[in-house]
Design an enzyme around this catalytic site. Structure first.
Site, short mmCIF file in Angstrom:
data_model
loop_
_atom_site.label_atom_id
_atom_site.label_comp_id
_atom_site.label_asym_id
_atom_site.label_seq_id
_atom_site.Cartn_x
_atom_site.Cartn_y
_atom_site.Cartn_z
N ARG A 35 14.23 52.57 -48.66
CA ARG A 35 15.23 53.35 -49.38
C ARG A 35 15.83 54.53 -48.62
O ARG A 35 16.76 55.14 -49.10
CB ARG A 35 14.62 53.87 -50.70
CG ARG A 35 14.38 52.75 -51.69
CD ARG A 35 13.67 53.18 -52.95
NE ARG A 35 13.63 52.08 -53.89
CZ ARG A 35 12.82 51.04 -53.78
NH1 ARG A 35 11.96 50.98 -52.78
NH2 ARG A 35 12.84 50.06 -54.66
N HIS A 120 0.35 45.33 -52.26
CA HIS A 120 1.41 44.34 -52.02
C HIS A 120 1.01 43.31 -50.97
O HIS A 120 1.87 42.62 -50.41
CB HIS A 120 2.71 45.05 -51.63
CG HIS A 120 3.25 45.93 -52.73
ND1 HIS A 120 3.93 47.10 -52.49
CD2 HIS A 120 3.18 45.79 -54.08
CE1 HIS A 120 4.27 47.64 -53.66
NE2 HIS A 120 3.83 46.87 -54.63
N CYS A 152 -1.79 19.68 -43.06
CA CYS A 152 -1.16 18.81 -44.07
C CYS A 152 0.36 18.87 -44.08
O CYS A 152 1.00 18.14 -44.83
CB CYS A 152 -1.70 19.16 -45.46
SG CYS A 152 -1.05 20.72 -46.10
N THR A 190 5.34 58.26 -50.85
CA THR A 190 5.86 57.31 -51.83
C THR A 190 6.73 58.04 -52.84
O THR A 190 6.41 59.16 -53.26
CB THR A 190 4.75 56.55 -52.57
OG1 THR A 190 5.32 55.76 -53.62
CG2 THR A 190 3.71 57.48 -53.16
#
Length: 238
Positions: A35, A120, A152, A190
């Protein structure tokens, strides 16, 4: 008492500290956040980063997802900074009980932290969607196009939480318990606007809440100490 001296004293006197961090911890290791002015949202791509990091985009545009993911989210050159190392030291001293992070770069573990809740996920873990075979980050980084399982042929998916996906319930519960049991909670780097991660702060009922973020957060009014500055400079004081 001077606010910074009070910060030092609180950390010095506690033996029950929890740290909750976001992108601002990693930007000081030159990892872009989302941001800020230089963040991923400010860069020009064919689709917005939030779209490219969504579950829908992973399913419907898998190759383009991995092109962006390798280019922007895999940063094996990144090294822990002062904040990561100080947190690992505090844990070693018995003061810090847990690190809770919104980052996926694995730098806390690289610095030596043992008790880390990666809300996360982490770029260092990947698995085949078909058979579950685990793969290291290097395998995804060095592959081209869509990485496929050598056993696989299934698509290998990073163990990171994409937009539209739920956080891991066990990680979320562990983080909530760590916060609710802490005497001191330091929240750093944060904006506290991304949920459900930001809501974890509401589990805190200890004695001292310290917020360190360059910009104001919605929780500034609830904190005992607020510092609008570099988290690295604050941890350099410890």
């Amino acid at each position: 008492m001077d606010k910074k001296k009070e910060f030092q004293k609180i950390v010095q006197d506690t033996d029950n500290l929890v740290f909750f961090g976001g992108a601002g911890v990693s930007t000081e290791s030159n990892i872009p956040d989302f941001r800020s002015v230089d963040g991923l949202y400010a860069q020009k791509y064919k689709y917005p980063p939030e779209t490219m990091l969504s579950h829908t985009f992973f399913v419907n545009h898998t190759k383009e997802f991995f092109d962006f993911y390798r280019d922007k989210l895999l940063v094996p050159w990144a090294k822990p900074n002062i904040t990561h190392f100080k947190l690992a030291e505090l844990e070693e001293e018995g003061k810090l009980k847990a690190v809770i992070t919104q980052n996926i770069d694995g730098l806390h573990e690289m610095a030596g932290s043992k008790k880390v809740f990666n809300l996360h996920g982490s770029v260092y873990f990947n698995h085949c969607e078909r058979c579950g075979e685990p793969y290291p980050m290097e395998f995804v980084k060095e592959s081209s196009g869509v990485p496929l399982c050598e056993k696989c042929g299934g698509v290998i998916k990073p163990d990171v939480v994409l937009y539209e996906e739920c956080l891991d319930e066990n990680v979320l519960q562990g983080a909530a318990e760590a916060i609710s049991g802490a005497d001191v909670l330091i929240v750093g780097g944060t904006s506290l606007v991304v949920y459900p991660a930001a809501g974890l702060i509401n589990y805190f009922n200890g004695s001292k809440l310290i917020l360190i973020n360059k910009q104001p957060t919605p929780y500034d009014g609830k904190a005992d100490l607020v510092f609008h500055e570099s988290i690295g400079e604050m941890f350099r004081l410890l």
